[in-house]
Design an enzyme around this catalytic site. Structure first.
Site, PDB file in Angstrom:
ATOM      1  N   GLU A  21       5.814  -3.025   0.575  1.00 19.02           N
ATOM      2  CA  GLU A  21       6.524  -2.947  -0.427  1.00 19.02           C
ATOM      3  C   GLU A  21       5.682  -2.891  -1.988  1.00 19.02           C
ATOM      4  O   GLU A  21       5.825  -3.553  -2.752  1.00 19.02           O
ATOM      5  CB  GLU A  21       7.319  -4.222  -0.855  1.00 19.02           C
ATOM      6  CG  GLU A  21       8.687  -4.461   0.301  1.00 19.02           C
ATOM      7  CD  GLU A  21       9.692  -3.476  -0.365  1.00 19.02           C
ATOM      8  OE1 GLU A  21      10.009  -3.676  -1.477  1.00 19.02           O
ATOM      9  OE2 GLU A  21      10.017  -2.281   0.167  1.00 19.02           O
ATOM     10  N   GLY A  23       4.488   0.218  -3.014  1.00 16.18           N
ATOM     11  CA  GLY A  23       4.925   1.329  -3.934  1.00 16.18           C
ATOM     12  C   GLY A  23       4.338   2.725  -3.245  1.00 16.18           C
ATOM     13  O   GLY A  23       4.363   3.760  -3.724  1.00 16.18           O
ATOM     14  N   THR A  25       5.949   4.527  -0.979  1.00 13.80           N
ATOM     15  CA  THR A  25       6.660   5.615  -0.704  1.00 13.80           C
ATOM     16  C   THR A  25       6.839   6.262  -2.102  1.00 13.80           C
ATOM     17  O   THR A  25       6.875   7.492  -2.066  1.00 13.80           O
ATOM     18  CB  THR A  25       8.109   5.083  -0.238  1.00 13.80           C
ATOM     19  OG1 THR A  25       7.851   4.485   0.994  1.00 13.80           O
ATOM     20  CG2 THR A  25       9.090   6.175  -0.064  1.00 13.80           C
ATOM     21  N   VAL A  26       6.975   5.658  -3.193  1.00 16.84           N
ATOM     22  CA  VAL A  26       7.036   6.014  -4.523  1.00 16.84           C
ATOM     23  C   VAL A  26       5.835   7.003  -4.884  1.00 16.84           C
ATOM     24  O   VAL A  26       6.007   8.221  -5.247  1.00 16.84           O
ATOM     25  CB  VAL A  26       7.292   4.967  -5.464  1.00 16.84           C
ATOM     26  CG1 VAL A  26       7.150   5.561  -7.198  1.00 16.84           C
ATOM     27  CG2 VAL A  26       8.437   4.177  -5.320  1.00 16.84           C
ATOM     28  N   LYS A  46       5.328  10.161   8.440  1.00 13.96           N
ATOM     29  CA  LYS A  46       5.199   8.724   8.410  1.00 13.96           C
ATOM     30  C   LYS A  46       5.081   8.265   9.847  1.00 13.96           C
ATOM     31  O   LYS A  46       6.224   8.358  10.639  1.00 13.96           O
ATOM     32  CB  LYS A  46       6.403   8.168   7.491  1.00 13.96           C
ATOM     33  CG  LYS A  46       6.503   6.768   7.765  1.00 13.96           C
ATOM     34  CD  LYS A  46       6.478   5.864   6.287  1.00 13.96           C
ATOM     35  CE  LYS A  46       6.561   4.146   6.720  1.00 13.96           C
ATOM     36  NZ  LYS A  46       6.393   3.441   5.585  1.00 13.96           N
ATOM     37  N   GLU A 123       2.567   8.782   4.767  1.00 14.23           N
ATOM     38  CA  GLU A 123       2.608   7.595   4.152  1.00 14.23           C
ATOM     39  C   GLU A 123       2.456   6.678   5.304  1.00 14.23           C
ATOM     40  O   GLU A 123       2.943   6.668   6.413  1.00 14.23           O
ATOM     41  CB  GLU A 123       3.930   7.470   3.635  1.00 14.23           C
ATOM     42  CG  GLU A 123       4.067   5.710   3.174  1.00 14.23           C
ATOM     43  CD  GLU A 123       5.540   5.590   2.985  1.00 14.23           C
ATOM     44  OE1 GLU A 123       6.365   6.045   2.834  1.00 14.23           O
ATOM     45  OE2 GLU A 123       5.677   4.036   2.772  1.00 14.23           O
TER      46      GLU A 123
END
Ligand code: ATP
Ligand code: MG
Length: 229
Positions: A21, A23, A25-26, A46, A123
């Site tokens: 959590e 970032g 993926t962003v 992924k 990712e």
């Protein structure tokens, strides 16, 4: 190095982070979208998605967000060969499903994803030392794939330690750290946030970039991350 200077196979990047959590993926979505906007056929990968049971009704899983950002037409299984419901570490989610993640299958799936694509944006899962299978960490997969790393991190207090630990763990395995991305970066950073950015750049000898708060549903408005050093 810039992504376009890599030779042999598709250009690529492995986006990891200081934890979950933070970032990843962003950052991966922004890079994938920029590469696609530059005219490349972008594939995404992924290794394992967990927590599908806990997605909000209108939420998208990481592989879906990455597909949307890249414009790829890969299937769920082509992007993320292992997908599990519980929000657990991959090795545990796999065990709960009565199986084990196979490193060879991951390498083959990443290779297949990149085959024919102009760029591959991967990712990771959690941070570098998260186990995918007994004896096989996310870091091992990053080494096997051989792409430079982008490290996603938060701007707030505590990030210096987590980010430098991640850089050290990466370099200890011979991985190249291309950049650190602090996200979401506030419009008016506090003295602590500004100092965090400078301190990571100087102690980590690394390019540190930032992403502002983005409208994740409007990729056309996203900025580009540059890889120059
Ligand atoms: N620049 C940004 N603009 C808008 N939202 C952001 C930004 N950076 C991070 N976020 C938000 O922070 C949260 C965590 O980001 P993200 O999902 O990318 O993390 P992650 O590291 O990929 O998580 P996971 O470990 O679950 O894969 C999300 O709600 C995301 O939308
Ligand atoms: Mg993610």
């Amino acid at each position: 190095m810039t992504v376009t200077e890599q030779v042999g196979g598709p250009v690529g990047v492995f986006v990891t982070g200081t934890g979950t959590e933070v970032g990843k993926t962003v950052v991966a979505a922004v890079i994938a979208h920029a590469l696609a906007a530059g005219g490349l056929d972008v594939a995404v990968f992924k290794p394992c998605v967990t927590g599908l049971d806990e997605l909000p009704a209108d939420g998208l899983a990481d592989h879906e967000l990455l597909r949307r950002a890249s414009g790829s037409d890969q299937t769920d299984a082509e992007i993320a060969p292992y997908r599990y419901g519980p929000p657990a570490s991959p090795h545990l989610a796999a065990a709960m499903a009565g199986e084990e993640i196979d490193p060879e299958r991951l390498r083959a799936a990443a290779g297949a994803a990149g085959d024919g694509a102009g760029a591959l944006v991967c990712e990771g899962v959690g941070g570098l030392l998260v186990p995918l299978a007994p004896g096989y960490l996310v870091r091992d997969l990053a080494v096997d794939l051989g792409y430079p790393l982008a490290i996603a991190a938060v701007p707030r207090l505590g990030t210096i330690n987590h980010t430098l630990l991640t850089i050290e763990a990466a370099r200890a395995a011979g991985l190249e750290v291309a950049l650190v991305v602090l996200t979401p970066w506030p419009d008016q950073p506090t003295a602590i946030e500004a100092s965090n950015r400078e301190t990571i750049a100087s102690l980590g000898s690394v390019d540190v970039q930032t992403l502002p708060q983005l409208d994740l549903d409007a990729p056309a408005t996203w900025p580009r991350l540059s890889w120059g050093r």
